[in-house]
Design a protein around this motif. Sequence first.
Motif, PDB file in Angstrom:
ATOM      1  N   LEU A   1     -43.087   0.820   1.288  1.00 19.69           N
ATOM      2  CA  LEU A   1     -41.935   0.609   2.163  1.00 19.69           C
ATOM      3  C   LEU A   1     -42.132  -0.564   3.114  1.00 19.69           C
ATOM      4  CD1 LEU A   1     -41.160   4.347   2.935  1.00 19.69           C
ATOM      5  CD2 LEU A   1     -39.869   2.826   1.447  1.00 19.69           C
ATOM      6  N   TRP A   2     -43.397  -0.984   3.317  1.00 14.71           N
ATOM      7  CA  TRP A   2     -43.617  -2.157   4.169  1.00 14.71           C
ATOM      8  C   TRP A   2     -43.031  -3.415   3.550  1.00 14.71           C
ATOM      9  CZ3 TRP A   2     -44.241  -0.595   8.672  1.00 14.71           C
ATOM     10  CH2 TRP A   2     -45.063   0.488   8.992  1.00 14.71           C
ATOM     11  N   LEU A   3     -42.670  -3.374   2.289  1.00 10.23           N
ATOM     12  CA  LEU A   3     -42.030  -4.529   1.657  1.00 10.23           C
ATOM     13  C   LEU A   3     -40.660  -4.815   2.267  1.00 10.23           C
ATOM     14  CD1 LEU A   3     -43.003  -3.938  -2.077  1.00 10.23           C
ATOM     15  CD2 LEU A   3     -44.036  -5.529  -0.448  1.00 10.23           C
ATOM     16  N   PHE A   4     -40.079  -3.816   2.965  1.00 11.67           N
ATOM     17  CA  PHE A   4     -38.844  -4.086   3.696  1.00 11.67           C
ATOM     18  C   PHE A   4     -39.071  -5.144   4.777  1.00 11.67           C
ATOM     19  CE2 PHE A   4     -37.338   0.121   2.113  1.00 11.67           C
ATOM     20  CZ  PHE A   4     -36.131  -0.315   1.570  1.00 11.67           C
ATOM     21  N   SER A   5     -40.308  -5.295   5.242  1.00 12.60           N
ATOM     22  CA  SER A   5     -40.620  -6.319   6.227  1.00 12.60           C
ATOM     23  C   SER A   5     -40.520  -7.718   5.637  1.00 12.60           C
ATOM     24  CB  SER A   5     -42.028  -6.095   6.804  1.00 12.60           C
ATOM     25  OG  SER A   5     -42.081  -4.892   7.540  1.00 12.60           O
ATOM     26  N   LEU A   6     -40.456  -7.806   4.311  1.00 14.43           N
ATOM     27  CA  LEU A   6     -40.183  -9.072   3.636  1.00 14.43           C
ATOM     28  C   LEU A   6     -38.702  -9.193   3.274  1.00 14.43           C
ATOM     29  CD1 LEU A   6     -43.162  -9.152   1.070  1.00 14.43           C
ATOM     30  CD2 LEU A   6     -43.111 -10.050   3.402  1.00 14.43           C
ATOM     31  N   MET A   7     -38.125  -8.093   2.827  1.00 10.83           N
ATOM     32  CA  MET A   7     -36.758  -8.127   2.315  1.00 10.83           C
ATOM     33  C   MET A   7     -35.735  -8.363   3.420  1.00 10.83           C
ATOM     34  SD  MET A   7     -37.186  -4.944  -0.345  1.00 10.83           S
ATOM     35  CE  MET A   7     -35.429  -4.858  -0.698  1.00 10.83           C
ATOM     36  N   VAL A   8     -35.888  -7.699   4.563  1.00 16.88           N
ATOM     37  CA  VAL A   8     -34.887  -7.834   5.624  1.00 16.88           C
ATOM     38  C   VAL A   8     -34.858  -9.253   6.191  1.00 16.88           C
ATOM     39  CG1 VAL A   8     -34.135  -6.979   7.875  1.00 16.88           C
ATOM     40  CG2 VAL A   8     -34.953  -5.370   6.146  1.00 16.88           C
TER      41      VAL A   8
ATOM     42  N   ALA B   1     -47.278 -13.038   2.792  1.00 15.86           N
ATOM     43  CA  ALA B   1     -46.129 -13.367   1.942  1.00 15.86           C
ATOM     44  C   ALA B   1     -44.890 -13.714   2.759  1.00 15.86           C
ATOM     45  CB  ALA B   1     -45.822 -12.199   1.001  1.00 15.86           C
ATOM     46  N   LEU B   2     -44.811 -13.194   3.972  1.00 14.39           N
ATOM     47  CA  LEU B   2     -43.630 -13.462   4.784  1.00 14.39           C
ATOM     48  C   LEU B   2     -43.592 -14.907   5.283  1.00 14.39           C
ATOM     49  CD1 LEU B   2     -41.038 -12.464   6.021  1.00 14.39           C
ATOM     50  CD2 LEU B   2     -42.353 -11.495   7.936  1.00 14.39           C
TER      51      LEU B   2
ATOM     52  N   ILE C   1     -41.616 -17.130   2.937  1.00 19.69           N
ATOM     53  CA  ILE C   1     -40.227 -16.663   2.937  1.00 19.69           C
ATOM     54  C   ILE C   1     -39.487 -17.219   4.151  1.00 19.69           C
ATOM     55  CG2 ILE C   1     -38.753 -14.622   3.214  1.00 19.69           C
ATOM     56  CD1 ILE C   1     -40.768 -13.073   1.506  1.00 19.69           C
ATOM     57  N   LEU C   2     -40.125 -17.168   5.312  1.00 21.28           N
ATOM     58  CA  LEU C   2     -39.488 -17.656   6.534  1.00 21.28           C
ATOM     59  C   LEU C   2     -39.306 -19.170   6.511  1.00 21.28           C
ATOM     60  CD1 LEU C   2     -41.390 -15.421   9.108  1.00 21.28           C
ATOM     61  CD2 LEU C   2     -38.978 -15.246   8.485  1.00 21.28           C
ATOM     62  N   TRP C   3     -40.315 -19.877   6.013  1.00 19.37           N
ATOM     63  CA  TRP C   3     -40.211 -21.335   5.955  1.00 19.37           C
ATOM     64  C   TRP C   3     -39.129 -21.770   4.965  1.00 19.37           C
ATOM     65  CZ3 TRP C   3     -42.406 -25.942   7.859  1.00 19.37           C
ATOM     66  CH2 TRP C   3     -43.224 -25.763   8.986  1.00 19.37           C
TER      67      TRP C   3
ATOM     68  N   ALA D   1     -50.112 -17.561  12.164  1.00 13.65           N
ATOM     69  CA  ALA D   1     -49.264 -17.221  13.311  1.00 13.65           C
ATOM     70  C   ALA D   1     -48.699 -18.483  13.946  1.00 13.65           C
ATOM     71  CB  ALA D   1     -50.057 -16.412  14.331  1.00 13.65           C
ATOM     72  N   LYS D   2     -49.555 -19.488  14.167  1.00 15.45           N
ATOM     73  CA  LYS D   2     -49.089 -20.729  14.784  1.00 15.45           C
ATOM     74  C   LYS D   2     -48.080 -21.445  13.897  1.00 15.45           C
ATOM     75  CE  LYS D   2     -53.557 -21.393  17.086  1.00 15.45           C
ATOM     76  NZ  LYS D   2     -54.784 -22.219  17.139  1.00 15.45           N
ATOM     77  N   ILE D   3     -48.344 -21.488  12.598  1.00 14.20           N
ATOM     78  CA  ILE D   3     -47.443 -22.158  11.659  1.00 14.20           C
ATOM     79  C   ILE D   3     -46.073 -21.478  11.647  1.00 14.20           C
ATOM     80  CG2 ILE D   3     -47.052 -22.557   9.191  1.00 14.20           C
ATOM     81  CD1 ILE D   3     -50.124 -23.009   8.969  1.00 14.20           C
ATOM     82  N   THR D   4     -46.074 -20.164  11.737  1.00 11.22           N
ATOM     83  CA  THR D   4     -44.814 -19.428  11.742  1.00 11.22           C
ATOM     84  C   THR D   4     -44.067 -19.620  13.054  1.00 11.22           C
ATOM     85  OG1 THR D   4     -45.802 -17.761  10.276  1.00 11.22           O
ATOM     86  CG2 THR D   4     -43.787 -17.153  11.430  1.00 11.22           C
ATOM     87  N   LEU D   5     -44.764 -19.551  14.175  1.00  7.76           N
ATOM     88  CA  LEU D   5     -44.131 -19.729  15.479  1.00  7.76           C
ATOM     89  C   LEU D   5     -43.560 -21.134  15.633  1.00  7.76           C
ATOM     90  CD1 LEU D   5     -46.792 -17.907  17.708  1.00  7.76           C
ATOM     91  CD2 LEU D   5     -44.525 -17.060  17.071  1.00  7.76           C
TER      92      LEU D   5
END
Length: 399
Positions: A21-28, A94-95, A98-100, A153-157
């Motif tokens: 179910l933690w895959l929802f943290s990617l899907m949403v 994996a996130l 997806i975000l980038w 973390a820095k790359i995402t922020l």
Amino acid sequence: MTAFAAQDNGLSGYVDRKRRLWLFSLMVPGLALVGPLLYMLVSPQIIWLWLSTLFGYVVIPMLDGVLGEDLSNPPEEAVPALEADPYYRYVTYALVPILWISFLVNIIFLGTHELPWYGTLAVILATGGSLGFGLNLGHEMGHKKSTLERWLAKITLALGCYGHFFVEHNRGHHRDVATPEDPASARMGESIYRFVFREMPGAFFRAWDLEAQRLDRCGKSVWSLDNEILQPGLISAALYLGLIAWLGIEILPVMLLIAFWGAFQLTQANYIEHYGLLRVKQPNGRYERCQPHHSWNSNHLFSNWALFHLQRHSDHHAHPTRRYQSLRDFPDLPRLPNGYFGMYLLAYFPRLWFRVMDKRLLAAVERDPARINFLPAKREMLIRQYGLEDKAAAEEVAA
């Protein structure tokens, strides 16, 4: 009571029933990309562009209400193996792409398509919302010790020009949380609209001061490349300048609005996470150690799956290095009536927020004004409104 409400007492054979179910943290978060893709590949309908925002503000609160809460905890004997399992780290890794990808595709979509204002607004909200998930990911990985996770973390922020959060949260907010000194802890009587003007600039200035002090202790200039605010800042500058060179200067205000909305997602979370709660100052002038009851907690299922257990915020502040899959619930914590997404919506209407949350706050602190972080300008009014005069007077005598 839900199917998740009972604890699994099989210590040696513990199975994390939420593992997949933690895959929802990617899907949403990935939903921000769905609207523009449907617009381009299926039909140019503006409604597609609103899907992500509608899902966040309407569907998720409803799912939280229907699915209920998860009160289960992993047994402590299972935690070392749970934390060592690489699967949970791979989900967070994996996130990042997806975000980038979502950010880049949506910016290019805005820069290459003529949309009505409400279509542009939809994409701004969806993309900024995905940056909010990026801040949550930066929060999860920024607490870890591995070099890879800290750089991810820095790359995402950097996507939302909010790299200073890496410093501010870990070394500032966790030190000052639930005290008047913390710009990221909301006060009783403070609306989210007032809070944002205190939290956003206060967070940046505190981060800069903390990093300047660290570098000074190391004998380095604040403008050194070792500055952990400048590192993601340079990534942000390269990203935004590259997109401006490609799409034109007119894309800049759109990107700034997206970055602001992304930062506002963090502001919303900060607002609800510690609203009105106060660590008591001891006779030696120091505040008591942060305890689970200094944070508002939520065990609502779907929003926790979408947010890497961010809503088990009480355990996070008590044990900041715990990974999301190991965070626990505790009895008798201050509890939110819905998940974060529902609470965000409530916070937009301050009168409703105060009506719902002030009573919960008073119950959580047993009507003790010494345990309430008041907005100074409203302290006396709130004490009279809720009939706390006697306890406030006793507090002043004791002081």
